[in-house]
Design a protein around this motif. Structure first.
Motif, PDB file in Angstrom:
ATOM      1  N   GLY A   6       0.819  -1.262   0.083  1.00 24.38           N
ATOM      2  CA  GLY A   6       0.033   0.236   0.045  1.00 24.38           C
ATOM      3  C   GLY A   6       0.819   1.370   0.104  1.00 24.38           C
ATOM      4  N   LEU A   7       0.421   2.294  -0.487  1.00 23.42           N
ATOM      5  CA  LEU A   7       1.017   3.727  -0.615  1.00 23.42           C
ATOM      6  C   LEU A   7       0.030   4.620  -0.624  1.00 23.42           C
ATOM      7  CD1 LEU A   7       0.805   4.581  -3.654  1.00 23.42           C
ATOM      8  CD2 LEU A   7       2.615   2.665  -3.757  1.00 23.42           C
ATOM      9  N   GLN A   8       0.760   5.954  -0.104  1.00 22.28           N
ATOM     10  CA  GLN A   8      -0.293   7.130  -0.082  1.00 22.28           C
ATOM     11  C   GLN A   8       0.253   7.984  -1.367  1.00 22.28           C
ATOM     12  OE1 GLN A   8      -2.608   7.363   2.348  1.00 22.28           O
ATOM     13  NE2 GLN A   8      -3.273   9.426   1.591  1.00 22.28           N
ATOM     14  N   VAL A   9      -0.544   8.389  -2.023  1.00 18.55           N
ATOM     15  CA  VAL A   9      -0.480   9.235  -3.100  1.00 18.55           C
ATOM     16  C   VAL A   9      -0.871  10.623  -3.043  1.00 18.55           C
ATOM     17  CG1 VAL A   9      -0.392   9.365  -5.709  1.00 18.55           C
ATOM     18  CG2 VAL A   9      -0.331   7.233  -4.574  1.00 18.55           C
ATOM     19  N   ARG A  10      -0.109  11.602  -3.097  1.00 19.61           N
ATOM     20  CA  ARG A  10      -0.534  13.040  -2.959  1.00 19.61           C
ATOM     21  C   ARG A  10      -1.659  13.505  -4.011  1.00 19.61           C
ATOM     22  NH1 ARG A  10       4.155  17.000  -4.068  1.00 19.61           N
ATOM     23  NH2 ARG A  10       3.281  16.624  -6.136  1.00 19.61           N
ATOM     24  N   SER A  11      -1.498  13.074  -5.354  1.00 19.24           N
ATOM     25  CA  SER A  11      -2.531  13.477  -6.113  1.00 19.24           C
ATOM     26  C   SER A  11      -2.419  12.208  -7.292  1.00 19.24           C
ATOM     27  CB  SER A  11      -2.060  14.865  -6.980  1.00 19.24           C
ATOM     28  OG  SER A  11      -0.757  14.763  -7.216  1.00 19.24           O
ATOM     29  N   ASP A  12      -3.395  12.359  -8.034  1.00 17.30           N
ATOM     30  CA  ASP A  12      -3.566  11.295  -8.999  1.00 17.30           C
ATOM     31  C   ASP A  12      -2.186  11.141  -9.870  1.00 17.30           C
ATOM     32  OD1 ASP A  12      -6.087  11.128  -8.474  1.00 17.30           O
ATOM     33  OD2 ASP A  12      -7.359  11.812 -10.227  1.00 17.30           O
ATOM     34  N   ALA A  13      -1.826  10.088 -10.044  1.00 14.51           N
ATOM     35  CA  ALA A  13      -0.579  10.047 -10.793  1.00 14.51           C
ATOM     36  C   ALA A  13      -0.483   8.661 -11.491  1.00 14.51           C
ATOM     37  CB  ALA A  13       0.717   9.894  -9.838  1.00 14.51           C
ATOM     38  N   PHE A  14       0.296   8.391 -12.690  1.00 12.00           N
ATOM     39  CA  PHE A  14       0.476   7.298 -13.267  1.00 12.00           C
ATOM     40  C   PHE A  14       1.697   6.499 -12.823  1.00 12.00           C
ATOM     41  CE2 PHE A  14      -1.453  10.217 -16.744  1.00 12.00           C
ATOM     42  CZ  PHE A  14      -2.558   9.437 -16.955  1.00 12.00           C
ATOM     43  N   PHE A  15       1.637   5.104 -12.976  1.00  9.76           N
ATOM     44  CA  PHE A  15       2.753   4.422 -12.215  1.00  9.76           C
ATOM     45  C   PHE A  15       3.055   3.387 -13.221  1.00  9.76           C
ATOM     46  CE2 PHE A  15      -0.871   1.812 -11.014  1.00  9.76           C
ATOM     47  CZ  PHE A  15      -0.347   0.697 -11.112  1.00  9.76           C
ATOM     48  N   LYS A  16       4.344   2.844 -12.745  1.00 11.13           N
ATOM     49  CA  LYS A  16       4.857   1.816 -13.306  1.00 11.13           C
ATOM     50  C   LYS A  16       5.554   0.817 -12.196  1.00 11.13           C
ATOM     51  CE  LYS A  16       8.350   1.654 -16.114  1.00 11.13           C
ATOM     52  NZ  LYS A  16       8.861   1.836 -17.476  1.00 11.13           N
ATOM     53  N   ILE A  17       5.303  -0.493 -12.030  1.00  8.98           N
ATOM     54  CA  ILE A  17       6.135  -1.116 -11.142  1.00  8.98           C
ATOM     55  C   ILE A  17       6.873  -2.365 -11.874  1.00  8.98           C
ATOM     56  CG2 ILE A  17       6.313  -2.845  -9.295  1.00  8.98           C
ATOM     57  CD1 ILE A  17       4.184  -1.149  -8.077  1.00  8.98           C
ATOM     58  N   SER A  18       8.086  -2.528 -11.891  1.00  4.93           N
ATOM     59  CA  SER A  18       9.070  -3.111 -12.616  1.00  4.93           C
ATOM     60  C   SER A  18      10.031  -4.123 -11.741  1.00  4.93           C
ATOM     61  CB  SER A  18      10.131  -2.505 -13.485  1.00  4.93           C
ATOM     62  OG  SER A  18       9.573  -1.553 -14.257  1.00  4.93           O
ATOM     63  N   PHE A  19      10.160  -5.371 -12.397  1.00  5.77           N
ATOM     64  CA  PHE A  19      10.982  -6.386 -11.351  1.00  5.77           C
ATOM     65  C   PHE A  19      11.809  -7.169 -12.612  1.00  5.77           C
ATOM     66  CE2 PHE A  19      11.228 -10.825  -9.773  1.00  5.77           C
ATOM     67  CZ  PHE A  19      12.018 -10.462  -8.542  1.00  5.77           C
ATOM     68  N   LYS A  20      13.132  -7.192 -12.074  1.00  2.00           N
ATOM     69  CA  LYS A  20      14.044  -7.507 -13.124  1.00  2.00           C
ATOM     70  C   LYS A  20      13.893  -7.081 -14.579  1.00  2.00           C
ATOM     71  CE  LYS A  20      14.833 -11.839 -10.095  1.00  2.00           C
ATOM     72  NZ  LYS A  20      14.968 -13.011 -10.101  1.00  2.00           N
ATOM     73  N   ASP A  21      13.815  -5.771 -14.725  1.00  2.00           N
ATOM     74  CA  ASP A  21      13.458  -5.280 -15.948  1.00  2.00           C
ATOM     75  C   ASP A  21      12.262  -5.683 -16.852  1.00  2.00           C
ATOM     76  OD1 ASP A  21      16.180  -3.831 -15.753  1.00  2.00           O
ATOM     77  OD2 ASP A  21      17.172  -5.624 -16.457  1.00  2.00           O
TER      78      ASP A  21
END
Length: 257
Positions: free
Chosen positions: A51-66
């Motif tokens: 979980g995480l707190q985001v200050r404003s709407d944001a695009f995201f990407k999570i990568s693992f081993k490229d």
């Protein structure tokens, strides 16, 4: 305090919030583990929810081993995301993820480190061994004095199949029983209708009520136990300790468009 003073106070507070926001409250904060039912099934968890707190709407990407695992849009507020962990509980290891977020001109790049430490607790069953017979002990004590004790062994090969004798009227409700005609019995249609109504009423879901939002269980560490075979094929009961920490990465051109 009159209405004008209250209005001035509210305006000052709002202005302070806006200034603080512009001066760099972190776009992403409070990254944590979220404890849920995945840790209570007695099996190695197939996913790890963060979980995480985001200050404003944001695009995201999570990568693992490229490789990109998840991508999309975080909404302002608290967000959760499930990361697949099919092989994470095979051995003690550390797993590193890269989180990239972009909101207007604000960009952030963080390394999320999930550390998993596993250790065997006890042997449940050796490979190829017959299922163990469980032994139960009943003890009766008065204070510290044992008054009565008895051991009970669980039965093996219990069959739940019931052998019923044949019945002549098995396929004909009005057949002969012991050479005599089976008496015709029944109930009124009104009684059947009433019974069905009460049954349907008891099985119908209760009226929907406004349920309270489930508060996420935010943790920095989670401990869980599960059953898993080792490399020799023996079944063991294991304990795992999952912990999380984050590190800021040096600012670089973010790869989210």
């Amino acid at each position: 305090m009159n209405r004008g003073v209250w209005t001035l106070v509210i305006v000052i507070l709002c202005a302070g919030v806006c200034v603080a926001d512009e001066q760099g409250f972190p776009l992403v904060s409070g990254i944590c583990l979220v404890e849920n039912e995945a840790y209570q099934k007695g099996l190695p968890p197939g996913k790890i929810t963060i979980g995480l707190q985001v200050r404003s709407d944001a695009f995201f990407k999570i990568s693992f081993k490229d490789q990109v695992l998840r991508a999309g849009l975080f909404l302002k507020g608290f967000n959760t995301i499930a990361l697949p962990s099919p092989d994470f509980f095979r051995k003690t290891d550390t797993h590193r993820f890269i989180l990239e977020c972009k909101s207007d001109e604000s960009v952030v790049s963080k390394e999320i480190v999930i550390d998993i430490r596993i250790a065997p607790i006890y042997l449940v069953q050796k490979k190829g061994e017959e299922r163990k017979q469980h032994v139960y002990t009943l003890s009766f004590l008065i204070g510290d004095r044992l008054v009565y004790s008895k051991r009970k062994f669980s039965s093996r090969g219990i069959s739940f199949k019931l052998e019923l004798p044949p019945w002549e009227g098995r396929y004909n409700p009005f057949g002969l029983i012991d050479g005599t005609q089976k008496p015709v019995t029944g109930i009124s249609i009104l009684s059947v209708a009433a019974g069905l109504y009460h049954l349907a009423k008891s099985l119908s879901p209760a009226e929907e009520t406004k349920g309270e939002d489930v508060v996420p269980q935010k943790k920095q560490q989670i401990e869980t136990t599960f059953l898993k075979t080792n490399v020799s094929g023996d079944l063991w009961h294991w304990r795992a300790l999952i912990s999380i920490k984050t590190m800021e990465l040096e600012k670089s051109p973010i790869s989210i468009p």
